[in-house]
Scaffold this motif. Structure first.
Motif, PDB file in Angstrom:
ATOM      1  N   MET A 120       0.707  -1.237   0.150  1.00  0.00           N
ATOM      2  CA  MET A 120      -0.093   0.071   0.059  1.00  0.00           C
ATOM      3  C   MET A 120       0.655   1.281  -0.165  1.00  0.00           C
ATOM      4  N   LEU A 121       1.901   1.244   0.770  1.00  0.00           N
ATOM      5  CA  LEU A 121       2.740   2.314   0.808  1.00  0.00           C
ATOM      6  C   LEU A 121       3.286   2.752  -0.601  1.00  0.00           C
ATOM      7  N   ARG A 122       3.599   1.734  -1.308  1.00  0.00           N
ATOM      8  CA  ARG A 122       4.216   1.922  -2.726  1.00  0.00           C
ATOM      9  C   ARG A 122       3.061   2.363  -3.631  1.00  0.00           C
ATOM     10  N   MET A 123       1.947   1.894  -3.238  1.00  0.00           N
ATOM     11  CA  MET A 123       0.722   2.292  -4.228  1.00  0.00           C
ATOM     12  C   MET A 123       0.172   3.562  -4.021  1.00  0.00           C
ATOM     13  N   LEU A 124       0.000   4.143  -2.796  1.00  0.00           N
ATOM     14  CA  LEU A 124      -0.846   5.192  -2.372  1.00  0.00           C
ATOM     15  C   LEU A 124       0.163   6.407  -2.371  1.00  0.00           C
ATOM     16  N   PRO A 125      -0.506   7.547  -2.414  1.00  0.00           N
ATOM     17  CA  PRO A 125       0.167   8.739  -2.283  1.00  0.00           C
ATOM     18  C   PRO A 125       0.602   9.063  -0.567  1.00  0.00           C
ATOM     19  N   GLU A 126       1.458   9.639  -0.140  1.00  0.00           N
ATOM     20  CA  GLU A 126       2.073   9.808   1.232  1.00  0.00           C
ATOM     21  C   GLU A 126       0.976  10.278   1.898  1.00  0.00           C
ATOM     22  N   ARG A 127      -0.079  11.265   1.759  1.00  0.00           N
ATOM     23  CA  ARG A 127      -0.832  11.772   2.637  1.00  0.00           C
ATOM     24  C   ARG A 127      -2.013  10.604   3.022  1.00  0.00           C
ATOM     25  N   LEU A 128      -2.041   9.579   2.180  1.00  0.00           N
ATOM     26  CA  LEU A 128      -3.021   8.559   2.429  1.00  0.00           C
ATOM     27  C   LEU A 128      -2.521   7.359   3.303  1.00  0.00           C
ATOM     28  N   HIS A 129      -0.967   7.384   3.625  1.00  0.00           N
ATOM     29  CA  HIS A 129      -0.449   6.456   4.321  1.00  0.00           C
ATOM     30  C   HIS A 129      -1.027   6.083   5.580  1.00  0.00           C
ATOM     31  N   GLY A 130      -1.317   7.204   6.331  1.00  0.00           N
ATOM     32  CA  GLY A 130      -1.935   7.443   7.705  1.00  0.00           C
ATOM     33  C   GLY A 130      -3.481   6.519   7.614  1.00  0.00           C
ATOM     34  N   PRO A 131      -4.463   7.046   6.914  1.00  0.00           N
ATOM     35  CA  PRO A 131      -5.571   6.420   6.926  1.00  0.00           C
ATOM     36  C   PRO A 131      -5.498   4.983   6.611  1.00  0.00           C
ATOM     37  N   ALA A 132      -4.533   4.684   5.646  1.00  0.00           N
ATOM     38  CA  ALA A 132      -4.452   3.060   5.189  1.00  0.00           C
ATOM     39  C   ALA A 132      -3.982   2.166   6.190  1.00  0.00           C
ATOM     40  N   LYS A 133      -2.917   2.810   7.045  1.00  0.00           N
ATOM     41  CA  LYS A 133      -2.559   2.125   8.062  1.00  0.00           C
ATOM     42  C   LYS A 133      -3.721   1.882   9.110  1.00  0.00           C
ATOM     43  N   LYS A 134      -4.403   3.034   9.483  1.00  0.00           N
ATOM     44  CA  LYS A 134      -5.379   2.764  10.367  1.00  0.00           C
ATOM     45  C   LYS A 134      -6.366   1.741   9.989  1.00  0.00           C
ATOM     46  N   HIS A 135      -6.706   1.646   8.616  1.00  0.00           N
ATOM     47  CA  HIS A 135      -7.970   0.783   7.945  1.00  0.00           C
ATOM     48  C   HIS A 135      -7.099  -0.654   8.009  1.00  0.00           C
ATOM     49  N   LEU A 136      -5.867  -0.918   7.894  1.00  0.00           N
ATOM     50  CA  LEU A 136      -5.153  -2.035   8.044  1.00  0.00           C
ATOM     51  C   LEU A 136      -5.051  -2.655   9.227  1.00  0.00           C
ATOM     52  N   ASP A 137      -4.809  -1.907  10.546  1.00  0.00           N
ATOM     53  CA  ASP A 137      -4.696  -2.232  12.002  1.00  0.00           C
ATOM     54  C   ASP A 137      -6.168  -2.528  12.215  1.00  0.00           C
ATOM     55  N   SER A 138      -7.329  -2.027  11.788  1.00  0.00           N
ATOM     56  CA  SER A 138      -8.506  -2.785  12.380  1.00  0.00           C
ATOM     57  C   SER A 138      -9.057  -3.840  11.466  1.00  0.00           C
ATOM     58  N   ALA A 139      -8.471  -3.860  10.323  1.00  0.00           N
ATOM     59  CA  ALA A 139      -8.870  -5.303   9.698  1.00  0.00           C
ATOM     60  C   ALA A 139      -7.900  -6.291  10.246  1.00  0.00           C
ATOM     61  N   ARG A 140      -6.690  -6.041  10.712  1.00  0.00           N
ATOM     62  CA  ARG A 140      -5.768  -7.241  11.213  1.00  0.00           C
ATOM     63  C   ARG A 140      -6.659  -7.636  12.525  1.00  0.00           C
TER      64      ARG A 140
END
Ligand SMILES: Nc1ncnc2c1ncn2[C@@H]1O[C@H](COP(=O)(O)OP(=O)(O)OP(=O)(O)O)[C@@H](O)[C@H]1O
Ligand SMILES: [Mg+2]
Length: 346
Positions: A120-140
């Motif tokens: 995801m880090l590679r795919m998404l622009p930097e400003r979406l990294h935070g929300p993406a991480k949050k999303h993944l943490d809840s999916a985990r």
């Protein structure tokens, strides 16, 4: 490759045609001991055995006095030093060995999400990294991700077992959990299929999302998308192989004790396995009390007899085997060999 030597009739021969064996039952009845003994018996017949624990509590390594992990570790080899005690028997076989694996679901989940996160880090622009991480943490933490991860490792070990071993034996977690897992391949297969189909749509979505955030066109997702597609297809193949193996190559061994509660629970388990169309190879009544070791155990033996009759009356044509209560809890290779001896004598 393998010499066709029958070490112990009965329990061992019930699964002789199954290249994938699941050993299941209630907590503490002897699943780890029985699956290890089965593996050992097969090794003495000259078979290459992959012995896999899916139980997060992991007592497989403890029983074998070995440190096991998610990769393959050699536990015993028929012509190696570890099996001196049974060398005479082993000599009749040819090239038998046991490799052990302890699937660690937490590790598997962590590895999986870390890989997705990197992607995801590679795919998404930097400003979406935070929300993406949050999303993944809840999916985990979402229900099912842990099970899906174990199932994927079970599927991988079935693939490995069928490719490089004669038989793969699973020492499973106590009942409910295992059964739940066995119903998953079908669901996940369908789910992955849908995911593959919806990739097209989500690629477009990522592009649009990227362009909204960055104000530029995001065109470079095609490589990542192909990569993700390959991952999903590989997963689909794994689950398909597991489903096929469960339908054609697999046998289930139910371990129990000759006591009212474990017998009742085992009968429930047998019903559920029948619903899942799993082939049950045999039922093993473990820790049978001796008749000739004093009145206390003789009385217990008689009570157990009633439970065994009840079990035999209910299971139809499924063979019921008994393993004696050993004087000492089995420990190490010698302890495991002692269970195999008790099978041979039974
Ligand atoms: N035939 C036997 N005679 C004596 N002790 C036994 C026998 N079989 C198993 N045991 C002992 O019973 C205990 C439970 O056995 P085991 O660990 O194999 O069960 P399990 O079903 O794998 O348990 P869990 O559900 O906790 O994984 C262990 O202490 C083991 O040493
Ligand atoms: Mg166990």
């Amino acid at each position: 490759m393998s010499a066709n030597v029958s070490v112990a009739p009965g329990l061992l021969s019930d699964t002789v045609d199954s290249r994938v064996v699941f050993v299941g039952g209630k907590g503490g009845v002897g699943k780890t001991s029985v699956s290890s003994a089965l593996a050992y018996g097969r090794m003495l017949e000259g078979k290459r055995v992959l012995l896999v624990s899916t139980d997060p509590a992991h007592n497989l390594g403890h029983l074998w006095d070995a440190k096991l992990g998610d990769g393959v570790t050699r536990l015993a080899q028929a012509d190696g030093d570890t099996t001196n005690r049974r060398q005479a028997n082993a000599d009749r076989g040819d090239g038998g060995l046991i490799d052990g694996v302890e699937i660690d679901p937490h590790d598997v989940v962590d590895q999986h999400f870390n890989a997705v996160y990197k992607q995801m880090l590679r795919m998404l622009p930097e400003r979406l990294h935070g929300p993406a991480k949050k999303h993944l943490d809840s999916a985990r933490k979402a229900p099912g991700s842990y099970e899906a991860a174990i199932l994927e490792r079970i599927a991988e070990n079935v693939q490995l077992g069928l490719a490089e071993y004669d038989v793969v034996i699973f020492d499973t977690a106590p009942t409910g959990h295992t059964l739940h897992l066995l119903t998953l391949p079908d669901q996940l297969f369908t789910w992955t299929e849908q995911l593959l189909k919806s990739r097209q749509r989500s690629t477009q979505y990522t592009g649009v999302l990227g362009s909204i955030v960055t104000g530029k066109n995001v065109e470079d997702t095609s490589d990542h998308d192909a990569q993700l597609r390959r991952t999903l297809i590989r997963r689909q193949e794994k689950l398909g192989a597991l489903r096929d193996a469960m339908e054609s190559d697999a046998g289930f061994i139910v371990v129990t004790l000759a006591e009212p509660m474990p017998v009742a629970e085992s009968l429930d388990l047998l019903d559920q396995l029948a619903d899942l169309k799993m082939r049950v190879a045999s039922v093993v009544v473990n820790r049978r009390s001796p008749v000739d070791a004093g009145p206390f155990l003789a009385h217990k033996h008689d009570l157990e007899e009633v439970q065994i009759k009840r079990l035999e009356g209910e299971v139809g044509r499924i063979p019921v085997h008994q393993l004696p209560l050993l004087q000492e809890p089995p420990q190490g290779v010698d302890g495991i060999a002692a269970i195999v001896d008790s099978m041979t004598e039974a």
